[in-house]
Scaffold this active site. Structure first.
Site, PDB file in Angstrom:
ATOM      1  N   ASP A  35       0.829  -1.230   0.000  1.00 33.33           N
ATOM      2  CA  ASP A  35       0.000   0.000   0.000  1.00 33.33           C
ATOM      3  C   ASP A  35       0.856   1.270   0.000  1.00 33.33           C
ATOM      4  O   ASP A  35       0.590   2.210  -0.755  1.00 33.33           O
ATOM      5  CB  ASP A  35      -1.062   0.005   1.115  1.00 33.33           C
ATOM      6  N   GLY A 120      -2.555  -5.591  18.693  1.00 31.33           N
ATOM      7  CA  GLY A 120      -1.326  -6.296  18.310  1.00 31.33           C
ATOM      8  C   GLY A 120      -1.593  -7.589  17.553  1.00 31.33           C
ATOM      9  O   GLY A 120      -0.671  -8.343  17.273  1.00 31.33           O
ATOM     10  N   SER A 125      -6.706  -2.883  14.882  1.00 33.01           N
ATOM     11  CA  SER A 125      -7.453  -2.251  15.963  1.00 33.01           C
ATOM     12  C   SER A 125      -7.240  -0.740  15.926  1.00 33.01           C
ATOM     13  O   SER A 125      -8.152   0.023  16.255  1.00 33.01           O
ATOM     14  CB  SER A 125      -7.034  -2.824  17.315  1.00 33.01           C
ATOM     15  N   ASP A 170      -5.693  -0.099   5.793  1.00 33.43           N
ATOM     16  CA  ASP A 170      -6.528  -0.481   6.944  1.00 33.43           C
ATOM     17  C   ASP A 170      -7.687   0.498   7.123  1.00 33.43           C
ATOM     18  O   ASP A 170      -8.836   0.105   7.335  1.00 33.43           O
ATOM     19  CB  ASP A 170      -5.687  -0.513   8.228  1.00 33.43           C
TER      20      ASP A 170
HETATM   21  C1  GLA Z   1      -0.029  -2.494   8.439  1.00 34.70           C
HETATM   22  C2  GLA Z   1      -0.266  -1.083   7.894  1.00 34.70           C
HETATM   23  C3  GLA Z   1      -0.839  -1.135   6.479  1.00 34.70           C
HETATM   24  C4  GLA Z   1      -0.014  -2.036   5.572  1.00 34.70           C
HETATM   25  C5  GLA Z   1       0.249  -3.386   6.250  1.00 34.70           C
HETATM   26  C6  GLA Z   1       1.193  -4.244   5.451  1.00 34.70           C
HETATM   27  O1  GLA Z   1      -1.267  -3.143   8.611  1.00 34.70           O
HETATM   28  O2  GLA Z   1      -1.162  -0.394   8.722  1.00 34.70           O
HETATM   29  O3  GLA Z   1      -0.900   0.173   5.966  1.00 34.70           O
HETATM   30  O4  GLA Z   1       1.185  -1.424   5.200  1.00 34.70           O
HETATM   31  O5  GLA Z   1       0.789  -3.232   7.546  1.00 34.70           O
HETATM   32  O6  GLA Z   1       0.612  -4.610   4.260  1.00 34.70           O
END
Ligand code: GLA
Length: 387
Positions: A35, A120, A125, A170
């Site tokens: 991302d 975690g 979360s 996310d």
């Molecule tokens: C975490 C970050 C995301 C992404 C993932 C790995 O979840 O919050 O933005 O980079 O790691 O894909």
């Protein structure tokens, strides 16, 4: 705890009737560490939520509480701390600060937070508390706010206020996920496609229950290594702005000219982007075996090239092999602990969950948390305080 119970708890703590906003956690089916390289991801929201109960106040105070975490926090909206204070309320406070920075006029509010997403566990979360808080604070002046903008705002809070250089995945899927669907997202344009997940399959999420200490520092270091990769390849190909622009062919041309670690990171990102596109084709065609194979490849690449897996994640992935109804699986999220995602036939999901728990507990000595998930809807208001 559901919304009705949280509303009752709120009345006990602050008095009055709240409006409740909820935002889901997520799993990522495929497309890891792509991302922030302007690439492609394919997460789904899942039915584990963080809820924020909120009622307006007549003064300019922001009161933040939770019955799960200690602290009674009170902030003056005209004098908000501009830096994280190092407590859990930072995830709410950061949203208020970023809203103000972007010219939004905040109003006083009482906020009570309740989360059911393991912290975690690699299930976002933090994105969920950010998104639920953003919906709550924005609702106070009734202004329409496009969901993609809310996602960006939450990412900005995490980047600038919390100090984690996360990408957009996310927060985006927590806002825009759809029940029964995976969300294929182009992290550069933010164009997305909702792809139905066949009914006969479940996403079984296995939380290793470990989170290694160095996780945040290593995450930021991976980003720097990717940025270094862009600088190196841009010398030969000036059109490259992000690793998303690098082709498999260009990468191969310079295999021996790039420091080994940087090369491995770049190779993971370039190939992972291709796996997301291939995965989308498989899912559209209902080819779950093909999709499962891509998930396995993704895990190997995260383990060997991007080096963000760990022993517990590798074991959890290994233990799934050979179990009935298993299509494929991988670590999900940032890594260094957290969870795996497994695609499993619905009819076999319960037995899969039991067996993998047993295998993992025997080998590692820790009982994992296993969730049998379907894709859920993105964030929304659940109970309206006026009603
Ligand atoms: C975490 C970050 C995301 C992404 C993932 C790995 O979840 O919050 O933005 O980079 O790691 O894909």
């Amino acid at each position: 705890m559901d919304s009705t119970e949280l509303a009752q708890q709120f009345t006990g703590v602050f008095g009055g009737q709240p409006t409740i906003f909820r935002a889901p956690g997520r799993v990522n089916l495929i497309g890891e560490h792509t991302d922030y390289n302007d690439g492609f991801v394919m997460p789904s929201a899942i039915g584990l939520y963080t809820r924020v109960a909120m009622s307006p106040r007549a003064d300019r105070q922001l009161l933040i509480r939770s019955e799960q975490f200690p602290g009674h926090f009170a902030f003056d909206l005209d004098d908000l701390p501009q830096r994280a204070i190092g407590d859990w309320c930072d995830y709410v406070l950061g949203i208020a600060v970023v809203l103000q920075q972007t010219g939004h006029l905040l109003k006083g509010a009482n906020l009570l937070v309740h989360g059911e997403i393991p912290i975690g566990g690699g299930l976002s979360s933090s994105a969920a508390i950010e998104v639920a808080s953003a919906l709550a604070l924005i609702s106070l002046d009734g202004e329409a706010f496009p969901s993609a903008e809310i996602a960006r705002l939450c990412q900005r809070s995490e980047n600038t206020f919390i100090g984690a250089r996360v990408g957009i995945m996310d927060q985006f899927v927590s806002c825009l996920g759809k029940a029964g669907h995976a969300l294929l997202l182009d992290c550069r344009s933010l164009e997305f496609e909702l792809i139905p997940i066949p009914d006969g399959v479940r996403m079984v999420v296995c939380n290793t229950m470990v989170k290694h200490q160095h996780a945040n520092g290593s995450y930021n270091r991976r980003r720097e290594e990717c940025e270094e990769g862009v600088r190196i390849f841009a010398k030969w190909y000036p059109e490259i702005r992000a690793l998303r622009d690098l082709s498999i062919h260009q990468l191969a041309q310079h295999a021996s000219d790039v420091p080994e670690t940087i090369y491995k990171r770049c190779r993971h990102v370039v190939e992972e982007n291709q796996r997301v596109r291939d995965g989308a084709r498989c899912l559209r065609a209902g080819n779950l075996d093909g999709f499962g194979e891509l998930m396995r490849e993704s895990h190997r690449s995260l383990r060997d090239l991007y080096e963000v897996s760990c022993r517990e994640l590798d074991l959890m992935v290994e233990f799934a092999e050979g179990l009935p109804g298993y299509y494929g699986g991988r670590m999900t999220g940032g890594g260094f602990g957290g969870s795996t995602i497994n695609l499993v036939q619905t009819t076999d999901a319960e037995a899969f969950a039991d067996q993998i728990s047993r295998r993992y507990q025997q080998a590692v000595g820790i009982k994992p948390a296993v969730y049998i998930c379907s894709a859920a809807d993105g964030a929304r208001a659940e109970i309206n305080g006026a009603g």
